[in-house]
Enzyme design. Structure first.
Site, PDB file in Angstrom:
ATOM      1  N   GLU A 101       0.819  -1.217   0.000  1.00 56.98           N
ATOM      2  CA  GLU A 101       0.000   0.000   0.000  1.00 56.98           C
ATOM      3  C   GLU A 101       0.854   1.270   0.000  1.00 56.98           C
ATOM      4  OE1 GLU A 101      -3.006  -0.045   3.036  1.00 56.98           O
ATOM      5  OE2 GLU A 101      -4.351  -1.186   1.759  1.00 56.98           O
ATOM      6  N   GLU A 156      -6.953  -7.454  -0.710  1.00 53.11           N
ATOM      7  CA  GLU A 156      -7.354  -7.346   0.697  1.00 53.11           C
ATOM      8  C   GLU A 156      -8.788  -6.864   0.786  1.00 53.11           C
ATOM      9  OE1 GLU A 156      -5.118  -4.875   3.391  1.00 53.11           O
ATOM     10  OE2 GLU A 156      -3.213  -5.437   2.484  1.00 53.11           O
TER      11      GLU A 156
HETATM   12  C1  GAL Z   1      -4.338  -2.436   4.931  1.00 53.03           C
HETATM   13  C2  GAL Z   1      -2.933  -2.984   5.090  1.00 53.03           C
HETATM   14  C3  GAL Z   1      -2.910  -4.261   5.915  1.00 53.03           C
HETATM   15  C4  GAL Z   1      -3.769  -4.112   7.129  1.00 53.03           C
HETATM   16  C5  GAL Z   1      -5.171  -3.742   6.717  1.00 53.03           C
HETATM   17  C6  GAL Z   1      -6.148  -3.627   7.860  1.00 53.03           C
HETATM   18  O1  GAL Z   1      -4.303  -1.070   4.685  1.00 53.03           O
HETATM   19  O2  GAL Z   1      -2.363  -3.242   3.834  1.00 53.03           O
HETATM   20  O3  GAL Z   1      -1.579  -4.548   6.272  1.00 53.03           O
HETATM   21  O4  GAL Z   1      -3.224  -3.133   7.968  1.00 53.03           O
HETATM   22  O5  GAL Z   1      -5.120  -2.498   6.065  1.00 53.03           O
HETATM   23  O6  GAL Z   1      -7.413  -3.211   7.398  1.00 53.03           O
END
Ligand code: GAL
Ligand code: ZN
Length: 644
Positions: free
Chosen positions: A174, A331
């Site tokens: 990110e 994610e």
């Molecule tokens: C994203 C990140 C992850 C985790 C996740 C939690 O922004 O890439 O490592 O922190 O959020 O929602």
């Protein structure tokens, strides 16, 4: 040593012109849309590891992201690399037939880096240093950080080049997700000056572009120029705008430095990085050509009634970044996150609906953050595929059911998302410029883009999100919200599109400044006056958040008018096409009515006829040419998949 890529394309590679052949290594390892999550086994012991693999198999997991925060373990002492902690996991995953998106581990440096090199720490505009203790505490311009990062990447790439589990490289994590993206340290300041020198050549050219005769800002040398730091009043707008461009470029340079190492050592393995939920930070259209496949992290707020459409829009953006190529949802949360003030859970069925929404919009993988809920650390209350309560929980049962369900749709993997008839224009530098301070009112690019996307979404009309440089000819309708800052050349492209027969809808406060945020003279919106057949004399933002303009017709007809009398919506024939102009921000119902009319005239229909209100559909086309329609109903959580 690595072997060069097998160049023969995989049978499952999407039949899309923008798909690079090196993605074969990724597609060959999957049999259906990828399914899984971030896997952080370093937080657990051997017993849990064995259970992980068993549960992953039972849940249909086929793809995990490994090693995102693995730098401290992999290089415990500067220059001494040890991947022993990871080898067993890679082997076990390979044995279970689970592919790995392997992180380059550079998102969070180990404590020894800032200890030895405090100059790698980022500094805010007011001089505050950001210290280690969380993550992403590195200055994007730091040569010391980049050198340590690329050394690690080289060791890692050599170590795993031929590992059977390796399907994809995941660079960093990110980029730009935290405030460390805007660094004002001495190193960044020097880098900004170099960037400006390259852009403008001479300080006089910069003075001209930056309008520095205003407020006595004229520079006599590049060494006088600073990043836009905390100042007594409004800072020079183009200084701020160029700084945003610079910050996006600096992070891209970090990404590219790693990519270059990977390309050298593992030329057959595709490369990605996961983008944060559609944000202002990075100019994603300038990043996307450097990824083999676009990846995205999506975190809709269960408490936000507009989240479903916002998410649809963000997925349209992701699909648009590489011209319609399928992308990866790397994610999402199975249920609640932990980082909002109040973190709502996803009710039963919602996670499935959200996942299918991604697939409908072109995702070839559905992954979560994270596989197993952490026991300690800042994210222990973030939901996971295996909650603290273990597998005998609602969330895990839903996760396993979805894994089995997606595995039954093998033909969707690599299927090509159907092209939309409507394109919506998005431009990051314009976004940055539009939201600068000292404007007639506070403007909100994302809000305006969403307001223009909603009437199409609600009517199940597909939209592609495109940059100003896109080939516009295939689209029947082009929607251009708030294109405030636009070059003369880009404006001419839009006019040519309409002249050639396209229909364009442009909204208020467009065509106002050039790429240096200098007003286009000759009456607003100068570069679009002829195209739109209007002249805007004054802006009149209301205290209630409304927007009005004093519009003079110069060939256009008034379609709607303000209560005070002047035209608010206009329509103009230009060449073989039509240009609509909205000198206002209509309420949602009026916007829907207007867009229904515009698209009826442009001959644009919904993805499928006769869908009930509240259901929308997207189409993907499989390798054998079968259209697969995915129908989504938010209110009931229903998902229907229709072939043919
Ligand atoms: C994203 C990140 C992850 C985790 C996740 C939690 O922004 O890439 O490592 O922190 O959020 O929602
Ligand atoms: Zn810095």
């Amino acid at each position: 040593m690595s072997t060069p890529e097998q160049t023969e394309a995989s049978g499952r590679l999407p039949a899309h012109p923008a798909v690079p052949p090196r993605l074969a290594r990724f597609y060959d390892k999957l049999r259906a849309p990828g399914y899984g999550g971030d896997y952080n086994p370093e937080q657990w012991g051997p017993q849990v590891h064995d259970e992980d693999i068993r549960l992953m198999r039972e849940a249909g997991v086929s793809l995990v992201t490994l090693g995102i925060f693995g730098w401290a373990r992999s290089e415990p002492v500067p220059g001494e690399y040890d991947f022993g902690w990871l080898d067993g996991h890679m082997d076990r995953l390979a044995g279970a037939g689970i592919a790995v998106s392997l992180a380059t581990m550079t998102a969070s440096p180990p404590p020894w880096l800032p200890e030895r090199h405090p100059e790698t720490l980022p500094v805010l505009q007011d001089g505050t240093t950001l210290y280690p203790g969380s993550r992403q505490h590195w200055c994007p311009s730091s040569p010391v950080y980049r050198e340590h990062a690329t050394r690690l990447v080289a060791e890692l790439a050599r170590h795993y080049a031929d590992h059977p589990a390796l399907a994809l490289w995941h660079i960093g994590n990110e980029f730009g997700c935290h405030i460390s993206r805007h660094c004002h340290c001495p190193v960044s300041t020097e880098a900004f000056r170099r960037w400006l020198r390259e852009r403008y050549g001479t300080v006089d050219a910069l003075n001209d572009a930056w309008s520095t005769d205003f407020w006595s800002q004229r520079y006599t040398g590049f060494e006088q120029i600073l990043t836009p730091r905390t100042a007594p009043s409004f800072r020079n707008p183009i200084q701020q705008l160029d700084y945003q461009r610079f910050c996006s470029d600096e992070l891209l340079a970090c990404y590219l430095a790693e990519r270059e190492v990977l390309d050298r050592i593992t030329p057959g393995t595709p490369v990605t990085t996961n983008f944060v939920p559609v944000a202002k930070t990075l100019d994603l259209f300038s990043w996307a050509p450097h990824l083999d496949v676009v990846s995205y992290d999506s975190y809709p707020d269960p408490h936000d009634a507009s989240a479903f459409q916002r998410t649809a829009f963000s997925y349209d953006v992701m699909r648009g970044l590489r011209g319609g190529q399928p992308w990866l949802l790397l994610e999402q949360a199975p249920s609640a996150v932990n980082w909002r003030r109040r973190n709502g859970r996803k009710p039963s069925g919602r996670m499935r609906l959200d996942s299918w929404q991604a697939v409908a919009h072109g995702a070839d993988a559905v992954l979560f953050f994270q596989w197993r809920a952490s026991r300690g650390g800042a994210e222990k209350f973030h939901s996971a595929m295996v909650p603290h309560g273990g597998p005998d929980t609602r969330i895990h049962r839903e996760v396993a059911a979805l894994g089995a369900e997606l595995a039954g749709h093998a033909d969707l993997l690599g299927s090509v998302p159907a092209r939309a008839e409507v394109a919506l224009l998005l431009d990051w530098p314009n976004w940055w410029a539009l939201e600068l301070d000292a404007h007639p009112a506070d403007l909100d690019m994302l809000g305006t883009a969403l307001a223009h996307h909603k009437p199409f979404h609600d009517a199940s009309v597909a939209t592609d999100v495109v940059p100003v440089t896109a080939d516009l000819a295939p689209y029947k309708l082009l929607v251009v919200p708030n294109l405030y800052s636009v070059s003369t050349a880009a404006a001419a492209r839009l006019a040519a599109y309409v002249h050639g027969g396209g229909t364009l809808v442009m909204s208020f406060f467009s065509g106002i400044t050039d790429e240096h945020d200098r007003v286009h003279l000759g009456g607003y919106p100068a570069p679009f006056r002829e195209l739109l057949g209007v002249r805007v004399e004054e802006f009149d933002p209301g205290a209630d958040g409304s927007w009005a303009e004093v519009i003079h017709l110069e060939g256009a007809e008034a379609v709607e008018s303000f209560d005070s009398g002047g035209p608010s919506v206009t329509r103009h024939s230009h060449g073989a096409g039509t240009a609509w102009y909205l000198g206002t921000r209509p309420r949602p119902a009026a916007m829907r009515e207007l867009m229904d009319r515009v698209r009826a005239e442009a001959g644009v229909g919904p993805v499928l006829p006769d869908l009930p209100e509240g259901t929308y559909a997207r189409t993907r086309v499989t390798a054998d040419g079968t259209p697969v329609h995915v129908l989504l109903t938010e209110a009931t959580g229903e998902v229907a998949v229709r072939r043919g």
